[in-house]
Design a protein around this motif. Sequence first.
Motif, short mmCIF file in Angstrom:
data_model
loop_
_atom_site.label_atom_id
_atom_site.label_comp_id
_atom_site.label_asym_id
_atom_site.label_seq_id
_atom_site.Cartn_x
_atom_site.Cartn_y
_atom_site.Cartn_z
N GLN A 1 0.82 -1.20 0.00
CA GLN A 1 0.00 0.00 0.00
C GLN A 1 0.87 1.26 0.00
N VAL A 2 0.23 2.41 0.09
CA VAL A 2 0.94 3.67 0.26
C VAL A 2 1.26 3.82 1.74
N MET B 1 -18.19 1.54 2.50
CA MET B 1 -16.91 0.84 2.41
C MET B 1 -16.30 0.95 1.02
N SER B 2 -17.10 0.78 -0.01
CA SER B 2 -16.57 0.76 -1.36
C SER B 2 -16.02 2.13 -1.73
N GLY B 3 -14.81 2.16 -2.20
CA GLY B 3 -14.17 3.42 -2.54
C GLY B 3 -13.30 3.96 -1.43
N THR B 4 -13.17 3.22 -0.32
CA THR B 4 -12.32 3.67 0.79
C THR B 4 -11.13 2.73 0.99
N GLU B 5 -10.67 2.10 -0.08
CA GLU B 5 -9.54 1.20 0.01
C GLU B 5 -8.30 1.93 0.54
N GLY C 1 -5.32 -2.14 6.76
CA GLY C 1 -5.13 -1.84 5.35
C GLY C 1 -4.51 -2.97 4.58
N ASP C 2 -4.68 -4.20 5.06
CA ASP C 2 -4.03 -5.34 4.42
C ASP C 2 -4.89 -6.00 3.36
N ARG C 3 -5.97 -5.37 2.97
CA ARG C 3 -6.79 -5.84 1.86
C ARG C 3 -6.91 -4.69 0.86
N ASN D 1 -9.81 -9.23 -2.49
CA ASN D 1 -8.96 -9.89 -1.52
C ASN D 1 -9.74 -10.62 -0.44
N PHE D 2 -11.06 -10.46 -0.46
CA PHE D 2 -11.90 -11.17 0.51
C PHE D 2 -12.41 -12.49 -0.05
#
Length: 903
Positions: free
Chosen positions: A493-494, A525-529, A535-537, A542-543
Amino acid sequence: MRIAPTAACCLLTALAAPAAAQEFVHFESPHSHPVELSPDGLRLLVVNTPGGRLEVFDLPASGLPLHVASVAVGVEPVAVRMRTPTEAWVVNRVSDSVSIVDLSALRVMDTVLVGDEPADIVFAGTPRRAFVSLGHENALEVIEPAAPHAAHARVAIAGKEPRALATDGTRVYAAIFQSGNATTVVPADRVSSAALSPYPGAPNPPPNAGAGFDPPMNPALPPPPPTGVIVRRDGAGRWRDVNGADWTTAVTWGVLDHDVAIVDAQSHVVTHAGGAFTASTALAPLPDGRVLAIGMDSRNELRFEKHIQGVFVRSLASVLDPASATLAAPFDLNPHLDYAVRSIPMPARTASVGDPRGLAVSADGTRAYVSGMGSSNVAMVDTATGARLATAPVATGATGLALDEARGLLYVASRFDGAVSVLRADTLATLGTSRYFDPTPFDIGRGRPFLFDTHLTSGLGQASCATCHFDARTDGLPWDLGNPAGLEAEFDQVCFGPNGQAGALDCSPWHPVKGPMIGQTLVGMSGTEPFHWRGDRAYIANFAHTAHNLQGADGDMTEEQLKQMQEYLASIAQAPSPLRTLEGGFLQQVEDGDPAHGKALFEASHGNALSCIDCHSGPLGSGAFVVRQDLSGDDQLFAVPHLSPMRDKRGFESLTSGTNLRGSGFGHDGTSPTLIDFLGTPGTHFNATLPAGAQSARDLAAFILSWDASEHPAAAGSPLLGTHPSVGAQVTVRNDRPGSLARRDRLLAIAAAGKSELVAHATPADEERAYLLMGGMLLSDRMGDSTTVAALDAAVALGTPVTWTLVPVTTGLRALDRDGDGIRNGDERDACSDPADPASVPGSPGSCRADLAHGDRRIDGADLAVLLAAWATAGGPADLTCDGAVDGADLSMLLGSWGACAP
């Protein structure tokens, strides 16, 4: 390092953009009592939650419902009860209102405003008063039907989120949905304390199997990070972990475990009973004065995937004795499960009841009927022994039951299918299914099962993702889902470090042992990756392993299934903030804090180069990166969680209180009881060392609790990113309530400012009419026709109530065109087509107007029987030609449509 945009972001953007046609917005509001049988047995009422309507069915001698009317009520109706044979009260969750419906005139006669997140209603006491459960406010609101707009009494409930209600006439019983299960988390520093740990040497993490780990710790792993440990209070009041170790000296607080509140309908004195469920979902009085309760119990004290897999929840029932305020030892609603194995063959799996929500009891108290929202079935149970007597599948998302013992029938309302199933009460044999128009788009219905369907997504048929993310939200419990035998996951991730640096910094891999972490809401939730606390997904994809690894399903979810689930999650709208004014402004005070000052603090620097907004920058208060330990002050990497659900985490008041409503609060493991506690941790750099630090912390907390995603520039005009606080607000203007005009004018001003859209419903000349405010005029449900506010006020003066409702931007046209087929409701009625059937348009061969009986899109003997029973009457559903009489022309039209309707 992952920087590429995800499919979820693209999808969310597409869904949020203003569309040429009207959009659909839904909140996944949970049902409490969605179906009601009239006292005389002649009518059946069902709430149409996505449609914002009350569906009315006639019940002929056969008992098979005939749809006769649909009445517009509030936004997201979730419960209905009849006060008299001709008057129904409908609870609207998002509107925070109760619609009073005259069933003779088939119109809303009045709208009563109540507190936040109303869930259910019953009538009790002498004289009879209405009791409304308020989920967000942990209270019941009491309404005098003779003076519904007078000040309402409040009854405080010592439990988190009372929902479903029941009454025996003198007492009101409230099922506490987030009742908890007497679990809490011992913080990591206490786990590491030799003075407090029951293990020699105070190992952290502590063992879960004797002196070691099961599964054994992978020797190739580096030392795991220090973590807290989940403990559960036993019958002797001792706090023990799953290994049996006693942590009582480390737990300086208490946690209530109230499943049911018992309220005296006259005095409003409250007692509580508990110890049976994690979530209490429904209640029904028994003829001997006791009460049957159903719910779910979660085993979150179990540690690691191996032990949690497939067996972490049970569907239970228990009998309440109101006199002693005790719940008997619960019995399992799935007696065929022994939980010794994690998967059973599908035929046995389909017998399981998952996510039980509906309950009805026979008059003699010997039989109980339970509907499973997740399992889409009904079980008949012996109330004395718990033995399963019969099981039957029904339409998807079974949430409500109505027992008609005079006809020997059971009616089952299904939340996800817009349907009422009719079963024989003695055998549960299916006799038919009646449907009503559900405007939910196909993509939502297609993806919803991957969250809720317990048969599809678990090995025993009783669990799903929604078991821990109730109604796409959360169960409020901590879970320890690590795997000591696993491998570290490479950081991808960043990485966000000190002074706002982001990029190629040294963020360590993720250890497979992570300790307790609180469940997160899936709304927004969607769009908040990236996902998960750490933050490991990176993506929803990834689910894929979750259904198998945690729920015991036969295999992983496929790429297509995950895509469909992602589309569903992206469609759930944020609920309006209850801690803002209708105009979107701040309240003067929220929990002893000034939210306006808190916003200034949120955007300012606090003793370092960063401000809160540097991390919590999106509409939901999230950030698309992972924060290093040296910035967060924690022992692990953590992503930036979104702030919109913070107000729902309250209830764990302090580490010294004995009356906490829940055992977890804020932070990744819930060990900070309040936001004030969390803001004082080192990682926030916001503590009492700042000038006026204590009050500033209260102000900042007040702003966070008042978070409103809709005010963020990126959310402008997008109800999927943020719902304006005014959405759902209602008023019914009546000629005997001139004061209602002031609230109506307030709604007009909000709509004029573009914050929401304003629709009006009235029933002049016994015909429902709908209007949408646009450009200062009120467009009507007939093309080319419009009216004015003054004209509707004139109708009010003549005795026609008008109900005004604010709805999300882009959705107002749905009031004028219910089925979205491009032809307005009034024009369809004039042309004798069905405004609640997109296949029925004037002159269309696909019209199914003659489908009078069950909404099954077939014209057969059942429809013919309905027409013949209405022969020679004036108008009504059987008047297929709309000429004012049921006669040979209608019979000819029905016979000409015989068979399956065209698609």
